[in-house]
Every structure is written in structure tokens, then in C-alpha cells.
Enzyme design. Structure first.
Site, PDB file in Angstrom:
ATOM      1  N   CYS A 523       0.836  -1.200   0.000  1.00 54.49           N
ATOM      2  CA  CYS A 523       0.000   0.000   0.000  1.00 54.49           C
ATOM      3  C   CYS A 523       0.870   1.248   0.000  1.00 54.49           C
ATOM      4  O   CYS A 523       0.365   2.365   0.080  1.00 54.49           O
ATOM      5  CB  CYS A 523      -0.951   0.001   1.192  1.00 54.49           C
ATOM      6  SG  CYS A 523      -0.128   0.074   2.775  1.00 54.49           S
ATOM      7  N   GLU A 566      -3.298   0.566  -3.697  1.00 57.01           N
ATOM      8  CA  GLU A 566      -2.652  -0.721  -3.439  1.00 57.01           C
ATOM      9  C   GLU A 566      -1.988  -1.173  -4.736  1.00 57.01           C
ATOM     10  O   GLU A 566      -2.553  -1.012  -5.829  1.00 57.01           O
ATOM     11  CB  GLU A 566      -3.688  -1.752  -3.000  1.00 57.01           C
ATOM     12  CG  GLU A 566      -3.102  -2.945  -2.276  1.00 57.01           C
ATOM     13  CD  GLU A 566      -2.949  -2.735  -0.785  1.00 57.01           C
ATOM     14  OE1 GLU A 566      -2.388  -3.619  -0.126  1.00 57.01           O
ATOM     15  OE2 GLU A 566      -3.393  -1.688  -0.277  1.00 57.01           O
TER      16      GLU A 566
END
Length: 610
Positions: A523, A566
Site C-alpha cells: 500500500c 494498493e
């Protein structure tokens, strides 16, 4: 990315990786994060030596310390010639204590020495960045003048709140391309003999040597957060106790908390739970906690919500201060009553935990949350599997997008019925269990024992029998878990915390030639660059296995209305016959990286991290 531990006295509010204003520990944590990043650092075991004679040599001092006094000095740091004080570093706390006892009060060349423990040096790169951030904060404060509290909160928590969704995706695609091109530059430095090939691929993939797929939209863009942590404080506009997000940090003179009802990424049921607890706090005789003087009680409210069942779990956190056990028991009863009302049931509140905070300063201990009401877990679902969620469990913030993430990871991995999946940093087993029906075996590793218990329970709940989960640090237990893997097609799934994997874990993956592919989930792609570079660098005496080349990168918009996303990156093992001879540059880069395993020094990080 899994949750991180923090330390330090000062707290600030900033956007976390998932786009929410959170209470993080500031400079103390960031400037000294290198100490917890893995590898030995003598900065942990340092003393300050004062009262030195006017004229002396380092060689003389080393002889005194190591030969005459029998100490084991790792290194000596003198700020400048002629200084009457310096730092001495040691390998462990026992050696440091022995040195202090031997040197403190010792008379050398007519001078009485003073030896005391010294704090580790801050990371100069991080320190410089924090100073730059401070300048940005001042600039931002100026920009915020004239804005309403609501606008300032939106700017802090969901900075893309007034940007169209299509434009958000374009911005994120541009940013991830820039990040990956930075990684490409690192690979360019390492692979001198592959530069022609890299250049040829860059013409195909628009500046990158591998495919960057289009960013995948989030199936849900509003009310998508299944977990949020709120602060209890005073609203600067109403002067009332409020449950929301802090607008700034104590160090910048801002401790006000703003309400969250206008934030579109938080579900309505969560907002109702916040409102119910806010009413409770306002009717309480106990004040919100104040970071200015450590007084007050109410601190946080964490709300977890299941998109599968609609259930809510609430965790109330407070500082007990001098409250007696009888008063605390009364509070527990009041909280149970508060969250058992019809309004509470209507918004889905089923589970209640009470967390007593005792950790106000570095080194203090903290307690675990106590279960007060309802089930101990709530249940959510991904790709048809059910997962139980405990208060501390890691679970992807955006459940709908998590389904897209996991199905994409399965597709990119090219898993077969003969594959073994090594799920590193597996959390509660979500991604490994989603892989289970596509592969022969799943082996999960996780440092948090409670998460491993959840993973095993999730496997049993879903009738999955080809998964095993193990507790421990990846760098410690990875070799033994790898020994359990069967077949010659092992796929490693890596979803680490922000700091990435320890170098020993990277080395193990490189040297285990049966690991053919790595699916790296991050992330925070910029923070993952170091791991990715180490996985890609040419084989050396330490990194004996062939390197991993990036093949495909897939960004997913897990966090709409924020700059975050992400990234799933497929890395493929290079065929042994294609390996190039190790160049002098790769030797240097290896020593730069392996140095972090043996001796992590903040003074040297400028060369190794750039």
C-alpha cells in the site's frame, strides 16, 4: 499492509496509508525507525564519555578501553578533534553496562572520566525530511487561513474530496508510474549488462521495463471503510467534547478535534456509532484526554464494520488515570448500557471492547482490550469465504476492493494445482485461504499470535484443510517453513508492513531456488522499493539465488478520495543461465544492503537508500 507499532511522546494527526486522519507518534518514531527495521545497529548501545584530557589519541583510548579495561568497543565517534567528550558504541547492553561501570569515575591522564548511556542518533535523512515537512506544515497553515473547519478536515483526511473520480485515477496512475520509474533507476544501476534489454522494454512499456496495467477502480467509492479510529477531544468551534479526527498536531499547537459526519468514505452506520458514543462522552463526568498535560480520560473510539453481516464492533479506549477498580467497573456497566440501546442495535452494534491505555511515554506498557458485550468477533466475507475479525486483526480496509485485489493476485501468480503458496505476513490468513482452492498447499507466517489463531479458525470455519499457519518473525522462521514446502513451484505472497521485509527474509527467498514467483502487495510502493531492489540485484556470495525480475504491476484504488492505492507486483525468477557476472558495482551495492543486516547506521543511510 499490516498495522505498525509506534513509539514516542508526541502525537500528530495525519492521513494513514488508508486515507484516514490518525493519531501517530511523530518525530520520535520516524527518526528512530531504522532501529526497528531489522539488522544490528550499535546506535542502540552507545555511551557518552566526558571529562577527557585535553590531549589524547583515539588509538590510546582504544588501548585503554579494550586492552587495559577489557571492554569490547564496537566503534568510537568523536565529533571533532580536541573534543573533551565522545561516543563509544558496543555490541549489546551487557557490554555497554560493563563499560559504564569501568569508565565512570576512572582517572585517566589526571582527568576523571564520566560515562553515561547515550541516546541513539536520529536518522539524518528522516530528520531532514521532517524539517521539510515542518516547512510544508507552516505553508499549509497559511493556506488554511480562511477555510472552514469542514474544508480543513476534508483536505486532511480525503484530500481528493472535490476531485472527480476519473481525475483521481489519473493522478494515482501518474504517481505510481513515477514511483516505479524510481525503482527502475535503481535496477538500471545494478544491471549494467542488461541496459540494452531494459531500454528495449521501455520502448514497449512506455518508459518501464515491465507492464504496468491500468489502475483498477474500486467497486465502492463511498462509505467503503470497514475500520476507522477516531479521537476524543474538544471541538474548537463548539468547545464541546467531540469524537472525530484531530486537525493538526500538538507540536504545531493544534489539538482540536472536528466531527466526521461530512466525510463520504465513512459508512453511515459507523457515523451513527460515533454519534452514540459522543453523546455518552458529553454526558460523562470524565473529560476527554488532553495531550497537552496528559490529563483527562476518553481517548479513542475504534469502529469495525462487516460488509457481509452489517455487524459493528466498537472498542472504547481511555486512560484510567487514578480511577479505582470500582469506578472502572461502573464505567463498564455504563458502556454496556450505552451500546445496548435500540439506537445502538439499529446501527448494527453487536460487539463491545474496553481498552485501558497506560502507555503515555516510551517504554510504558499497554494493556489489551477487554471484551464486555456480544460476540468476541465479527464476520466478513471475501470471495465466498468467511473471516472472523478480532479487535487487533488486520483486514483490508475496503472489502469490495479486497476481493478484486485477491482475485488479481491469484490470476497474476499463475498458480496451479501443484503449486505451494508461501503467505508471508499472512495476518488472519485472508489471502492464503483465497489461494487455497487453486493450489496444493498454503503455508502462512505471521508475527502476531492472535492473528495466527484467527487464521486457523478461519481455515476451520471454511473447511479449508490444505493450509498451515506458523507464528514468528518472517526472518526467523522462513527457512524452517520453506523446508515444509513440497514441489518445485513455490509462489511467495508478500504483504509486509510499511518498513518491508527484513534483509534476512529477502536473502532466504533469493537463495530458495524453488521459489519461482513472488507476488508483492504494497500500500506504499515507494517504501517497498528497497525490498524490490534487493530481490532484483545480481547474484552474489550472500544472495546466491538468481534474481527476481518485475513482470507485471497492477495498481488498485483501495482508498478512493485519498492519494493512496494498493499495488500488486509480480516478480519472476530469472533463469540461472541468463545471470550476468557480478560487477564491481553490484558488489558495492550488495555490501551497502547487507550492511543493514550487520550494522544499520543512520550516518550511512544517505548512500544506501537513495
Amino acid at each position: 499492509m499490516h498495522n505498525e507499532n509506534t513509539s514516542g511522546n508526541e502525537e500528530k494527526v495525519s492521513r494513514d496509508d488508508n486515507g484516514v486522519a490518525t493519531q501517530e507518534n511523530s518525530t520520535v518514531n520516524e527518526e528512530y525507525a531504522y532501529l526497528d527495521r531489522g539488522g544490528f545497529s550499535s546506535e542502540r548501545f552507545k555511551i557518552e564519555l566526558r571529562g577527557l584530557p585535553k590531549f589524547y589519541g583515539i588509538a590510546e583510548l582504544k588501548k585503554l578501553m579494550n586492552q587495559k579495561l577489557g571492554l569490547s568497543t564496537s566503534k568510537i565517534k568523536r565529533p571533532k578533534n580536541g573534543s573533551h567528550w565522545l561516543y563509544a558504541c558496543f555490541q549489546n547492553n551487557e557490554d555497554r553496562t560493563k563499560a559504564i561501570n569501568a569508565l565512570n569515575g576512572y582517572v585517566w591522564k589526571g582527568k576523571t572520566l564520566i560515562a553515561e548511556e547515550a541516546k541513539p542518533a536520529p536518522d539524518p535523512l528522516v530528520k531532514r525530511k521532517l524539517e521539510e515537512d515542518s516547512n510544508v506544515q507552516r505553508k499549509k497553515k497559511k493556506e488554511d487561513e480562511g477555510k472552514s473547519q469542514e474544508e480543513r478536515l476534508k483536505d486532511a483526511v480525503i484530500p481528493f474530496w472535490n476531485v472527480s473520480y476519473e481525475e483521481q485515477l489519473k493522478r494515482k496512475e501518474n504517481e505510481i508510474r513515477k514511483t516505479l520509474m524510481h525503482y527502475e533507476n535503481e535496477v538500471w544501476k545494478v544491471f549494467k549488462n542488461r541496459r540494452k534489454e531494459i531500454e528495449a522494454n521501455r520502448k514497449i512499456y512506455n518508459g518501464l521495463s515491465f507492464e504496468l496495467k491500468l489502475i483498477q477502480k474500486s467497486p465502492v467509492t463511498e462509505g467503503y471503510r470497514n475500520k476507522s479510529e477516531f479521537t476524543v477531544g474538544i471541538d474548537e468551534e463548539t468547545q464541546k467534547p467531540t469524537v472525530g479526527f484531530r486537525l493538526g498536531s500538538y507540536v504545531t499547537g493544534t489539538v482540536g478535534v472536528a466531527p466526521i459526519h461530512m466525510l463520504k468514505h465513512i459508512p453511515e452506520e459507523t457515523k451513527k456509532a460515533v454519534s452514540i458514543f459522543q453523546d455518552f462522552v458529553r454526558s460523562s463526568d470524565l473529560a476527554p484526554y488532553s495531550p497537552a498535560d496528559y490529563t483527562g480520560y476518553w481517548r479513542y473510539l475504534t469502529v469495525r464494520q462487516s460488509t457481509y453481516s452489517g455487524e459493528l464492533m466498537v472498542i472504547v479506549s481511555m486512560y484510567p488515570q487514578e480511577l479505582s477498580s470500582e469506578e472502572l467497573e461502573k464505567l463498564k456497566t455504563q458502556l454496556i448500557e450505552c451500546f445496548s440501546t435500540e439506537d445502538s442495535k439499529a446501527c448494527g452494534i453487536r460487539s463491545l471492547y474496553f481498552h485501558l491505555l497506560t502507555k503515555k511515554r516510551v517504554g510504558d506498557e499497554d494493556s489489551k482490550a477487554t471484551h464486555l458485550m456480544g460476540p468476541t468477533h465479527i464476520t466478513d466475507s471475501i470471495l465466498g469465504l468467511k473471516f472472523r475479525i478480532s479487535p487487533e486483526a488486520f483486514f483490508q480496509i475496503n472489502t469490495a476492493c479486497a476481493e478484486l485485489l485477491y482475485s488479481s493476485a491469484i490470476e497474476l501468480s499463475r498458480a496451479t494445482a501443484d503449486s505451494t503458496v508461501l503467505d508471508i505476513c499472512c495476518g488472519t490468513g485472508t489471502i492464503g485461504l483465497c489461494f487455497a482452492k487453486h493450489v496444493n498447499k498454503v503455508l502462512g507466517l505471521e508475527i502476531i499470535p492472535e492473528a495466527v489463531k484467527d487464521a486457523k479458525a478461519n481455515a476451520a470455519e471454511n473447511g479449508v484443510t490444505n493450509c498451515d499457519f506458523f507464528t514468528g518473525k518472517a526472518e526467523d522462521i522462513l527457512p524452517s517453513v520453506l523446508a515444509r514446502a513440497t514441489g518445485d513451484d513455490i509462489i511467495a505472497i508478500v504483504d509486509p508492513p510499511r518498513a518491508g521485509l527484513h534483509m534476512r527474509a529477502i536473502t532466504t527467498l533469493r537463495n530458495a531456488v524453488s521459489v519461482r514467483r513472488i507476488v508483492y502487495v504494497s500500500c506504499h510502493a515507494a517504501a517497498a522499493t528497497r525490498n524490490l531492489t534487493d530481490l532484483a540485484r545480481p547474484a552474489t556470495k550472500t544472495l546466491r539465488g538468481p534474481p527476481f525480475r518485475p513482470a507485471v504491476a497492477l495498481p488498485l484504488d483501495m482508498f478512493p478520495h485519498t492519494p493512496h492505492l494498493e499495488l500488486v507486483l509480480l516478480l519472476e525468477r530469472e533463469a540461472p543461465a541468463v545471470q550476468e557476472k557480478k560487477s564491481d558495482d553490484s558488489e558495492k551495492m550488495e555490501s551497502s544492503t547487507i550492511e543493514t543486516e550487520n550494522e544499520t547506521e543512520p550516518e550511512n543511510k544517505e548512500e544506501s537508500v537513495q
